[in-house]
Motif scaffolding. Structure first.
Motif, PDB file in Angstrom:
ATOM      1  N   CYS A 122       0.430  -0.826   0.443  1.00 27.03           N
ATOM      2  CA  CYS A 122      -0.149  -0.010   0.132  1.00 27.03           C
ATOM      3  C   CYS A 122       0.582   0.995  -0.194  1.00 27.03           C
ATOM      4  N   SER A 161      -0.493   4.650  -0.385  1.00 31.89           N
ATOM      5  CA  SER A 161      -1.199   5.670  -0.894  1.00 31.89           C
ATOM      6  C   SER A 161      -0.772   7.028  -0.199  1.00 31.89           C
ATOM      7  N   ASN A 162       0.072   6.717   1.040  1.00 33.35           N
ATOM      8  CA  ASN A 162       0.543   7.907   2.111  1.00 33.35           C
ATOM      9  C   ASN A 162       0.986   8.434   1.123  1.00 33.35           C
ATOM     10  N   LYS A 167       1.649  11.042  -1.115  1.00 30.85           N
ATOM     11  CA  LYS A 167       1.671  12.464  -1.380  1.00 30.85           C
ATOM     12  C   LYS A 167       2.225  13.229  -1.080  1.00 30.85           C
ATOM     13  N   ARG A 168       3.494  12.564  -1.627  1.00 34.38           N
ATOM     14  CA  ARG A 168       4.948  13.205  -1.062  1.00 34.38           C
ATOM     15  C   ARG A 168       4.738  13.770  -2.363  1.00 34.38           C
TER      16      ARG A 168
END
Length: 59
Positions: free
Chosen positions: A7, A9-10, A13-14
């Motif tokens: 995963c 997904s986080n 965001k970078r």
């Protein structure tokens, strides 16, 4: 060949990974044999250790 999901997904965001939120961009990775990991044309890459640490269990 090991085939597992990770995963990310986080991570996407970078700033370096933002372009990879577009599926076509994300799918345009290559495997760098020297680094032993996936890389993208914008300079983003993921360390093999990071990928292994974020593998999801097979269901």
């Amino acid at each position: 060949m090991l085939k597992r999901d990770s995963c990310l997904s986080n991570l996407l965001k970078r700033p370096i990974f933002e372009p990879l939120q577009e599926l076509d961009q994300f799918k345009a990775f290559t495997v760098d044999p020297e680094l032993g990991t996936v890389v993208w044309s914008n300079g983003a890459d993921l360390a093999p250790e990071f990928l292994k640490a974020h593998l999801e269990p097979n269901h």
